[in-house]
Write a protein that holds these residues in place. Structure first.
Motif, PDB file in Angstrom:
ATOM      1  N   ILE A 627       0.866  -1.185   0.000  1.00 53.75           N
ATOM      2  CA  ILE A 627       0.000   0.000   0.000  1.00 53.75           C
ATOM      3  C   ILE A 627       0.899   1.230   0.000  1.00 53.75           C
ATOM      4  O   ILE A 627       1.612   1.486   0.976  1.00 53.75           O
ATOM      5  N   PRO A 628       0.909   1.994  -1.071  1.00 51.32           N
ATOM      6  CA  PRO A 628       1.793   3.164  -1.143  1.00 51.32           C
ATOM      7  C   PRO A 628       1.315   4.292  -0.241  1.00 51.32           C
ATOM      8  O   PRO A 628       0.151   4.329   0.182  1.00 51.32           O
ATOM      9  N   GLY A 629       2.222   5.216   0.043  1.00 53.32           N
ATOM     10  CA  GLY A 629       1.859   6.390   0.831  1.00 53.32           C
ATOM     11  C   GLY A 629       1.319   7.483  -0.069  1.00 53.32           C
ATOM     12  O   GLY A 629       1.996   7.914  -1.007  1.00 53.32           O
ATOM     13  N   LEU A 630       0.089   7.928   0.194  1.00 56.26           N
ATOM     14  CA  LEU A 630      -0.570   8.928  -0.639  1.00 56.26           C
ATOM     15  C   LEU A 630      -0.923  10.160   0.182  1.00 56.26           C
ATOM     16  O   LEU A 630      -1.288  10.052   1.360  1.00 56.26           O
ATOM     17  N   LEU A 631      -0.837  11.311  -0.442  1.00 60.13           N
ATOM     18  CA  LEU A 631      -1.230  12.575   0.179  1.00 60.13           C
ATOM     19  C   LEU A 631      -2.437  13.120  -0.580  1.00 60.13           C
ATOM     20  O   LEU A 631      -2.325  13.455  -1.763  1.00 60.13           O
ATOM     21  N   PRO A 632      -3.616  13.182   0.062  1.00 54.06           N
ATOM     22  CA  PRO A 632      -4.823  13.638  -0.641  1.00 54.06           C
ATOM     23  C   PRO A 632      -4.699  15.086  -1.102  1.00 54.06           C
ATOM     24  O   PRO A 632      -4.020  15.906  -0.481  1.00 54.06           O
ATOM     25  N   LYS A 633      -5.398  15.379  -2.206  1.00 58.41           N
ATOM     26  CA  LYS A 633      -5.463  16.733  -2.741  1.00 58.41           C
ATOM     27  C   LYS A 633      -6.917  17.200  -2.787  1.00 58.41           C
ATOM     28  O   LYS A 633      -7.837  16.405  -2.629  1.00 58.41           O
ATOM     29  N   ILE A 634      -7.090  18.490  -3.028  1.00 56.52           N
ATOM     30  CA  ILE A 634      -8.440  18.971  -3.328  1.00 56.52           C
ATOM     31  C   ILE A 634      -8.851  18.318  -4.640  1.00 56.52           C
ATOM     32  O   ILE A 634      -8.150  18.449  -5.652  1.00 56.52           O
ATOM     33  N   PRO A 635      -9.952  17.573  -4.666  1.00 61.12           N
ATOM     34  CA  PRO A 635     -10.269  16.721  -5.820  1.00 61.12           C
ATOM     35  C   PRO A 635     -10.398  17.473  -7.131  1.00 61.12           C
ATOM     36  O   PRO A 635     -10.971  18.564  -7.203  1.00 61.12           O
TER      37      PRO A 635
END
Length: 712
Positions: A627-635
């Protein structure tokens, strides 16, 4: 002639009207030939014999309402059997409620002097061809109506028989076991290659386990809803002396108390309420349902009178002890449904004990449900059977031939669950017509299969939900995705949640990658979703966004050409609009604890034969899962472009000539990359790419699929 007749008890049809008014139950007599004859009777013999065997000799199975049998009963016609179910079929979930259960139960509890017997609600059917038998074993009520919420759906894929134990019946537990056992053995003898399902609710769970222990060589699948195997460790036994000393005039209050112990009234009242309605309407309907439910609860005093309740508690004690002493002999597949708010039994802890005690047992935990889980909202029994891969019509589960497409209520639930995600990504679907013109929608994709959609796998497969859901919504066609085999193992099994993302994938037809499954999907003219890049593309490294990572071999071309499949290449962009990849495989494997965990999990998968493309070399070979590390963005927004179809019908040269197959393979791969390049450029012209702009537009418009996009 009569001496050669061997009788057994079963019900081909407990004919119920749409209002569930019982009409008749029949006795079946088996002749020495292969044919079965229905022997009607014009009278009922009422007696007080408690042994099932003795009563079978003296009385026919009786109508539980009118006390007589209808003399004209026809065998079920083969014309009633369905060949297949279409996607979005009506499963009837939510059309019946606990109110209906109480009304029906009050009708069928009238004393008739008959023994326990099987019945089939008329709403349950007609089933699919070669459907297996499902025997429902009831809880303390004994009415057999505990499947009222599920019988229409189950009746489409099972032959449903429900056990009815009359209110004043005093058959010992061992005799009930023998009764069910005779039916199981009879049906197994007539269809030895089909499984037999035993759905046991509470007390019925003990009954199912006992029958399975006695018949370890018969192919049984047990679905146990809060089984009462833990009765010996509860405080319910202390109720016996209290109830015995309780005056009869006060017993009317006991059912009310039991109803709140056994189930969650709020969950029961929510069954037929659309959760997508405005809050005010939901509150109004919930209040009305709760009032109706309270009014009908008085009927429980008739369903379980004082002397019957005392008997049932003693029966529960016997059943729990009997089944627990025989758990070691159970070879059947077992699925336990455990409630987190079961105020009657410690079902959560008991489910884990059963999992550790039984050879082949899975557990699903429903933290917000009560003891009567099958009568509560949010629990669709057929859906659970489907996404746990328990439904089969032969000795082994076939992911293609045994697949049951999602129903209307299942689609509605997943649409509700994914509404926020769909609103955030507002997918734009574009397709290419035969003349090369790009249009919005899926008109460029042929409706007639087999169709093979081949495309780019976005980071973590983020595009799958909107793709499959929109394809089904717009075309009423289900995409059958070819998936990594790990998704169908205990490594991703959910025990703490009612459903998971992987359950949804299985519910919507995800199939383990294999040549045989691919062959069957094309042979059945399915619309197949294939990602040649597989896990390597979905788990790409930093800087590899929108890079097509496919193997060198033309894996799907020759198989598709063999069946004349239409190949539709597609590209999708938007992953960088909703998340940023901050930790990829190279980063994670260098972290001591996480790196060791990833290596351990992948070594375990290799030992269990869950790796794919082990014979290949290069970057797509034997991809490590993590499971990679993800940083959410404003969609931002998702964009799909389905390219011009490649037709392989009549192209036998592609089957025989590997070079020509490779040439087409490279054309398809190039088209996928071109589609993404087109989308990456054109999305810059979309005035509604930002979720903020789309939200403002939606405030004055209808739905997300009405939101404009760039000119194409």
């Amino acid at each position: 002639m009569a001496s050669f007749v061997q009788t057994f008890w079963a019900a081909p049809r407990f004919a119920l009207t749409p209002e569930y008014k019982p009409r008749c139950i029949a006795r079946i007599a088996r002749l020495p030939s292969r044919d079965s004859t229905f022997l009607p009777s014009d009278s009922v013999i009422v007696n007080s014999v408690s042994s099932i065997e003795e009563r079978e000799k003296s009385s026919p199975i009786a109508d539980v309402q009118n006390g007589h049998l209808v003399s004209t009963i026809k065998e079920e016609s083969k014309k009633d059997v369905q060949k297949k179910l279409e996607p979005l079929w009506d499963d009837g979930y939510g059309t019946q409620t606990v109110k209906d259960y109480l009304e029906i139960a009050s009708e069928i509890i009238k004393p008739d002097g008959g023994p326990p017997r099987w019945f089939t609600p008329i709403s349950a059917g007609p089933p699919l061809e070669d459907s297996p038998l499902l025997l429902f074993l009831p809880g303390m009520d004994g009415t057999g109506m505990g499947l009222v919420l599920h019988e229409k759906a189950l009746g489409k894929v099972f032959q449903v028989w429900c056990l009815h134990i009359p209110v004043y019946d005093r058959t010992p537990f061992v005799e009930l076991v023998k009764f069910v056992e005779r039916t199981v053995r009879m049906k197994h003898a007539s269809s030895p290659n089909k499984p037999i399902y035993l759905v046991g609710d509470s007390f019925g769970g003990c009954l199912a386990l006992a029958v399975a222990a006695h018949n370890p060589k018969i192919d049984l699948v047990l679905i146990l809803a809060n089984p009462a195997t833990s009765f010996g460790s509860t405080q319910l036994q202390s109720l016996l002396p209290l109830l015995e000393s309780l005056p009869d005039e006060f017993h009317v209050t006991v059912p009310y108390l039991l109803s709140f112990i056994m189930g969650d009234p709020m969950k029961m009242a929510m069954v037929n309420i659309d959760s997508m309605l405005p809050p005010g309407q939901i509150s109004q309907r919930l209040s009305s349902n709760l009032i109706d439910l309270l009014v009908h609860l008085s009927g429980l005093a008739d369903i379980i009178p004082k002397e019957t309740l005392l008997w049932k508690l003693k029966l529960l004690r016997s059943a729990s002890s009997y089944s627990n002493s025989r758990l070691h002999a159970v070879n059947a597949e077992v699925l336990v449904l455990a409630s987190g708010k079961d105020n009657m039994l410690p079902s959560g802890n008991e489910s884990q004990r059963l999992k550790n005690s039984l050879r082949n047992c899975k557990v699903r935990y429903f933290k917000d449900n009560g003891h009567t889980i099958l009568l509560e909202d949010g629990v669709n029994l057929l859906s659970i059977i489907k996404y746990t891969n328990k439904y089969r019509r032969s000795k082994r589960h076939d992911f293609v031939m045994d697949f049951v497409p999602p129903s209307r209520s299942e689609f509605k639930n997943t649409l509700k669950d994914n509404r926020f995600y769909l609103d955030c990504t507002s997918p734009v679907m574009l397709s290419t017509m035969e003349n090369g013109k790009i249009v919005r929608g899926l008109a460029g994709i042929p409706c007639e299969g087999p169709v093979l959609l081949v495309g780019y796998h976005m980071l973590m497969g983020l595009e799958i939900v909107p793709l499959v859901q929109e394809y089904l919504r717009l075309r009423k066609i289900l995409l059958r995705g070819i998936a990594h085999p790990t998704l169908f193992t205990q490594l991703v099994e959910s025990q703490t949640n009612e459903t998971s993302f992987f359950d949804t994938l299985r519910l919507y037809g995800a199939t383990p990658v294999s040549a045989s499954n691919f062959f069957k999907l094309l042979a059945t003219k399915s619309h197949v979703l294939l990602y040649p890049g597989g896990a390597r593309e979905a788990l790409h490294r930093k800087g590899e966004e929108y890079k097509v990572i496919w193997p060198d071999q033309q894996e799907f071309i020759r198989m598709g050409a063999k069946f004349g499949a239409t190949i539709v290449p597609f590209g999708v962009v938007g992953e960088d609009d909703i998340a940023q990849l901050v930790l990829d495989y190279e980063d994670l494997k260098s972290i001591p604890i996480l790196g060791d965990r990833i290596r351990h999990d992948n070594e375990l998968a290799t030992r269990n034969g869950l790796t794919v493309r082990t014979e290949m070399n290069g970057e797509v070979a034997n991809q490590a899962l993590y499971i990679p590390g993800l940083l959410p963005k404003i969609p931002g927004r998702f964009y799909f472009l389905f390219g011009k179809p490649f037709h392989t019908k009549g192209r036998q040269d592609l089957v025989k000539d590997r070079e020509k197959a490779r040439e087409l393979y490279l054309q398809v791969k190039s088209e996928v990359q071109n589609n993404m390049n087109y989308l990456l450029k054109k999305r810059e012209e979309d005035p509604y790419r930002s979720v903020i702009d789309r939200t403002a537009y939606r405030a004055f418009s209808a739905t997300f699929d009405d939101i404009p996009t760039f000119d194409y």
